[in-house]
Design an enzyme around this catalytic site. Structure first.
Site, short mmCIF file in Angstrom:
data_model
loop_
_atom_site.label_atom_id
_atom_site.label_comp_id
_atom_site.label_asym_id
_atom_site.label_seq_id
_atom_site.Cartn_x
_atom_site.Cartn_y
_atom_site.Cartn_z
N HIS A 149 3.78 -8.56 -4.66
CA HIS A 149 4.93 -8.46 -3.94
C HIS A 149 5.86 -9.58 -4.25
CE1 HIS A 149 2.33 -5.76 -1.14
NE2 HIS A 149 3.51 -5.15 -1.26
N ASP A 209 -0.03 0.43 -5.06
CA ASP A 209 -1.31 0.36 -4.72
C ASP A 209 -2.17 1.72 -5.12
OD1 ASP A 209 -1.54 -1.72 -3.04
OD2 ASP A 209 -0.02 -0.84 -1.57
N CYS A 241 8.07 5.47 -4.39
CA CYS A 241 8.68 4.37 -4.07
C CYS A 241 8.04 3.06 -4.60
CB CYS A 241 8.73 4.22 -2.24
SG CYS A 241 7.14 4.14 -1.66
N GLU A 281 -0.84 6.34 -1.24
CA GLU A 281 -1.10 5.19 -2.09
C GLU A 281 -2.81 4.62 -2.07
OE1 GLU A 281 1.17 1.73 -0.60
OE2 GLU A 281 0.68 2.29 1.20
C1 PEP Z 1 3.26 0.88 -3.46
O1 PEP Z 1 2.29 0.64 -2.98
O2 PEP Z 1 3.73 1.33 -4.40
C2 PEP Z 1 4.50 0.43 -2.40
C3 PEP Z 1 5.57 0.96 -2.72
O3 PEP Z 1 3.99 -0.59 -1.30
P1 PEP Z 1 3.84 -2.05 -1.63
O4 PEP Z 1 4.47 -2.34 -3.00
O5 PEP Z 1 4.97 -2.78 -0.58
O6 PEP Z 1 2.56 -2.17 -1.27
MG MG Z 2 1.89 -0.20 -0.96
#
Ligand code: PEP
Ligand code: MG
Length: 574
Positions: free
Chosen positions: A194, A459, A506, A435
């Site tokens: 993140h 994820d 995403c 995910e």
């Molecule tokens: C992901 O896991 O790809 C996602 C978009 O969520 P995050 O990166 O916030 O876990």
């Molecule tokens: Mg995620």
């Protein structure tokens, strides 16, 4: 001495600037009381360090490095003024005399008092000068420790400062403003942590996983950071510096050209329109969303509203944030994810530290375990649906019972709003993030109950390959092209398309041009990514013909040899 380090490129762009080492502990000094007979000696130590620091500034001014701009003098003058402030130049001596404490402690106390005065200023620029106060104090402390700063102090003009840290949490990173630093680099980290995602959203070049950079780099070293190649050059010679300055201006010209695509539709050569949405972390991010021409928000990571604070946001504050985004996007689609806290995004008093946080109480699991918090967010979200085109997205679903419980929570919240006569969008769409491999493999059950789906590749890869996405020791095993990952991705996209359930991606893969054609070939028509990536992905789509990529995509999906997969992907992209 010049040297080069290689790490993981996470946010593109070339930055040239001076190192600022982030050290949380440099002002953490011991506190002890001295026997009376040592007090005079302690004061003498302080006077020596103070004079040495003054001399250091004078010598820096007279030996201004040739590459330093004129602001250098102004910046040094500011630091000299801070050093001469009575709180720093006289206060520590008086405190040692009075309290018989060690001088390092006296400097720390006086520095905190001086920094607190800056905190009172209304003007943001003046408030930020607290950082200068701390830098001057650190210089003084270094003199006392016998390790004076030996490199030229740099401009600290924000755009020319590169932040060097061992590690940064997403909560640290979200506090930086766009352009506050020219670049970030860390020893730890991986491409889809993140922290990396927030660096990308700040549109700031970033390289992580540099292992010992924090130890090898000195404060004020001149750095070149190439966020595209993951390269860091420390104290480059003039030829390399000139070469990178050229590359930097070429890169900026290219970015400007790409931004001209802002209002163009993302159509393939054969005329299919692809939706390009943006991922955001804060309501303010919608400025960038618009600048880059995204046509909606595919992922608002609402949990960032909960970080860096003692008191959690109440319903009103959350409602205002969601409403502001929905209203600001003027009817365009805004997908807000219920908070995905836990794992690397912990908040005080809520998330428990578990032995394996990525597999523990995170995302929807935490929401369901904290019904009061979850209900507050759902009320705020539903109320905000009245003011724009909001969709609600549930993160990290692994089984249908979690989804059923969540849908029940939403229904109960709707009923409560009905009783209170509070308006909301009765047709609000509820989606789920795919995910976790278990959800991908039992997609039908989720698709039947949800209005849309979004694949979180960050994820999905982490959980498929059993690789902690924040751990740089296994970052080399994080492979989006692993046949198992490709199989899951194509299965989810094909199944959702067959069932007529809208599907997007995403995760970070959506913003990497190397995968755009592969996703298009799998049947994906909606992408959501960091705003800054939208123009690049749009350009890739504009040069793609769907019929032409169909055969190669199928070959990639049938291949099981990683080398072969890469060869075929290169062909697909050529
Ligand atoms: C992901 O896991 O790809 C996602 C978009 O969520 P995050 O990166 O916030 O876990
Ligand atoms: Mg995620």
């Amino acid at each position: 001495m010049s040297f080069t380090l290689h790490g993981i490129a996470v946010s593109s762009g070339i930055a040239i600037g001076y190192a600022h080492l982030l050290s949380h502990s440099s002002l953490e000094v011991a506190h002890y009381v001295l026997p009376k007979r040592f007090v005079a000696e302690e004061i003498a130590r302080f006077e020596v360090a103070l004079n040495a620091t003054r001399n250091e500034f004078t010598s820096l001014r007279s030996n201004r490095p040739s590459y330093a701009a004129a602001e250098f003098d102004a910046f040094l003058e500011l630091h000299q003024m801070i050093l001469d402030d009575p709180l720093l130049s006289v206060g520590p001596r008086e405190m040692v005399e009075r309290e018989h404490c060690n001088v390092e402690w006296a400097i720390k106390v006086q520095t905190d008092a001086l920094a607190a005065q800056f905190d009172e200023f209304e003007d943001a620029y003046l408030r930020e000068r607290q950082a200068d106060v701390k830098q001057v104090a650190e210089r003084l402390l270094k003199q006392l420790s016998g390790q004076p700063g030996h490199q030229p102090t740099h401009l600290r003009r924000d755009v020319e400062t590169i932040l060097v840290a061992h590690d940064l949490s997403p909560a640290d990173m979200i506090q930086f403003k766009p352009q506050q630093y020219a670049a970030f680099l860390t020893d730890a980290g991986s491409a889809t942590s993140h922290t990396a995602i927030v660096a990308r959203s700040l549109n700031t070049p970033c390289v992580v996983g540099l292992h010992r950079a924090r130890e090898l780099i000195r404060e004020d070293d001149l750095l070149i950071l190439d966020g595209e190649q993951g390269v860091l050059i420390v104290n480059p010679d003039c030829t390399i510096l000139a070469e990178y300055k050229l590359l930097q201006s070429e890169w900026e010209i290219e970015r400007k050209k790409l931004k001209r695509l802002r209002s163009a539709r993302a159509n393939t050569l054969d005329g299919v329109t692809i939706e390009l949405y943006a991922n955001i972390e804060k309501p303010e991010d919608i400025v960038e969303v618009k600048e880059n021409g995204a046509t909606g928000i595919g992922l608002f990571r609402s949990e960032f509203l909960f970080l860096n604070r003692d008191q959690l946001p109440d319903e009103e504050e959350q409602f205002e944030a969601y409403r502001a985004v929905a209203a600001g996007m003027k009817g365009q689609s805004v997908t807000i994810r219920t908070f995905d806290l836990g794992a690397d995004k912990q908040i005080k008093g809520v998330a428990q530290v578990s032995s394996n946080p990525a597999l523990g109480l995170r995302a929807i699991r935490l929401c369901l375990a904290e019904p009061r918090l979850f209900r507050t967010q759902l009320r705020a979200l539903l109320r905000a649906t009245h003011y724009g085109n909001i969709k609600i997205l549930i993160p990290m679903l692994s089984c249908v019972s979690e989804l059923n419980q969540t849908l029940q929570f939403i229904d109960i919240t709707k009923q409560a709003l009905d009783c209170e006569g509070i308006p909301y969008d009765r047709e609000v769409k509820i989606g789920g993030m795919i995910e976790i491999p278990a959800a991908a493999l039992s997609l039908n059950a989720f698709a039947r109950r949800l209005d849309f789906l979004s694949i979180g590749t960050n994820d999905l890869i982490q959980y498929t390959l059993a690789i902690d996405r924040t751990d740089e020791d296994v970052a080399h095993l994080y492979d989006p092209l692993h046949p198992a990952v490709l199989h899951l991705l194509s299965h989810v996209i094909a199944t959702a398309n067959k069932l007529g359930v809208p599907i997007s991606v995403c995760g970070e893969m959506a913003g990497e041009p190397v995968y755009t054609r592969l996703f298009l070939g799998m049947g994906l028509r909606q992408f959501s990514m960091s705003s800054s990536q939208v123009p690049t992905i749009k350009q890739r789509i504009l040069s793609t013909s769907l019929p032409q990529i169909a055969v190669l995509t199928q070959k990639i999906l049938r291949a099981d040899d990683p080398v072969k997969i890469r060869e075929l992907l290169e062909k697909l992209n050529s």
